[in-house]
Design an enzyme around this catalytic site. Structure first.
Site, PDB file in Angstrom:
ATOM      1  N   LYS A 156      -0.954  -8.362  -3.114  1.00 14.58           N
ATOM      2  CA  LYS A 156      -2.322  -7.705  -2.869  1.00 14.58           C
ATOM      3  C   LYS A 156      -2.145  -6.091  -2.857  1.00 14.58           C
ATOM      4  O   LYS A 156      -1.456  -5.603  -2.340  1.00 14.58           O
ATOM      5  CB  LYS A 156      -2.678  -8.075  -1.545  1.00 14.58           C
ATOM      6  CG  LYS A 156      -4.198  -7.418  -0.962  1.00 14.58           C
ATOM      7  CD  LYS A 156      -4.392  -7.827   0.294  1.00 14.58           C
ATOM      8  CE  LYS A 156      -5.791  -7.005   0.956  1.00 14.58           C
ATOM      9  NZ  LYS A 156      -6.013  -7.096   2.138  1.00 14.58           N
ATOM     10  N   TYR A 171       0.790  -1.173  -0.066  1.00 14.37           N
ATOM     11  CA  TYR A 171       0.068   0.053   0.011  1.00 14.37           C
ATOM     12  C   TYR A 171       0.778   1.262   0.125  1.00 14.37           C
ATOM     13  O   TYR A 171       2.180   1.339   0.585  1.00 14.37           O
ATOM     14  CB  TYR A 171      -1.017   0.093   1.304  1.00 14.37           C
ATOM     15  CG  TYR A 171      -1.883  -1.008   1.178  1.00 14.37           C
ATOM     16  CD1 TYR A 171      -2.991  -0.958   0.591  1.00 14.37           C
ATOM     17  CD2 TYR A 171      -1.776  -2.219   2.071  1.00 14.37           C
ATOM     18  CE1 TYR A 171      -4.104  -1.942   0.626  1.00 14.37           C
ATOM     19  CE2 TYR A 171      -2.482  -3.197   2.020  1.00 14.37           C
ATOM     20  CZ  TYR A 171      -3.759  -3.184   1.380  1.00 14.37           C
ATOM     21  OH  TYR A 171      -4.594  -4.042   1.343  1.00 14.37           O
TER      22      TYR A 171
END
Length: 277
Positions: free
Chosen positions: A179, A149
């Protein structure tokens, strides 16, 4: 030889009939406490055995409790999350290791995961962490999912370019899967996904609980452009009808054709109505 073990274990995180998976992380308790949907082991037991879930991600303590309760079906892959930090602390985005690969193996994990949130001050920590965990995971034949992220306030193309660089870091340092969050616009998906390669599948996160039809639209677009699945926590376990949502998400993963073909939408399906009496 470790490659063969990683390939076999990675397949256990996906639906057996195809190379796509619906992974549900329930590691949020360490970060934000007992939020809705994961208030307790009993609350998780009520939905975690749904057959549309291909794998779960949790911290070691919750995995232990679910194993003791016989709550994890044999068909569901298990991923142990290795790092974390409670959001009450100032450095919450610089997540520290809270268990090791050996203990994850003892728990019977099919894979492990780590989360790296890139801020202005923790790039060196995250880079070392990614590289060191990948080395240990590969030595044991355990696949590594890296949750990546970007915590900068970048927007538009700048945000895409930054995330492309972080994705490539994950690939270069040995992540077996990644992810990431959905981009601001669907049109950014091809550039974002091209930062990886065919051998490093990308799963998209759901983020905060929101409109489920919007989530389904995003999921369908991501799959059409080459994503390998979804890794959705709050959007699933905070849903008022988890079974129905999971069936709709699974249909997206199982039925979405390649990007050059029209897709069948599942967004307009209506939630089943139950009648009293």
């Amino acid at each position: 030889m470790s490659y063969f073990g990683r390939k076999l274990r990675l397949s256990r995180l996906l639906y057996p009939e195809q190379s796509a998976g619906l992974i549900v992380p329930i590691d949020h308790g360490l970060t934000v406490g007992p939020i809705k949907g994961i208030e307790s082991t009993q609350a998780i037991q009520s939905w975690v055995s749904n057959a549309n879930i291909s794998a779960i991600i949790a911290h070691k303590g919750m995995i232990e409790k679910l194993i003791l309760a016989d709550a994890i079906p044999s068909s569901t892959g298990v991923m142990v999350h290795l790092n974390g930090m409670n959001s009450l602390f100032e450095d919450a985005d610089t997540k520290q290791l809270v268990t090791d690969l050996a203990y994850a193996v003892q728990l019977g994990a099919d894979a492990v995961s780590i989360q790296v949130n890139f801020t202005e001050s923790n790039a060196a920590h995250n880079t070392r962490l990614l590289g060191a965990v990948a080395d240990k995971a590969h030595a044991l034949g355990i696949p590594l999912l890296s949750m990546v992220y970007d915590k900068a306030n970048a927007q538009g193309i700048e945000a895409v370019d930054r995330m492309r660089s972080f994705i490539r870091m994950g690939v270069e340092l040995g992540s077996d899967a990644l992810k990431i969050g959905f981009p601001e616009k669907d049109e950014y998906l091809p550039d974002l996904l091209s930062a990886s390669d065919d051998g490093t599948p990308i799963f998209f996160a759901g983020g905060e609980k929101g409109d489920e039809n919007i989530l389904l639209h995003k999921a369908q677009s991501a799959m059409e452009y080459g994503a390998k699945g979804l890794c959705i926590g709050r959007g699933v376990f905070q849903s008022d009808n988890k079974d129905f949502l999971l069936s709709r998400l699974a249909k997206v993963l199982r039925n979405t054709p390649c990007a050059s073909q029209p897709s069948m939408s599942v967004v307009d399906e209506q939630e089943p109505v139950s009648y009293a009496g």
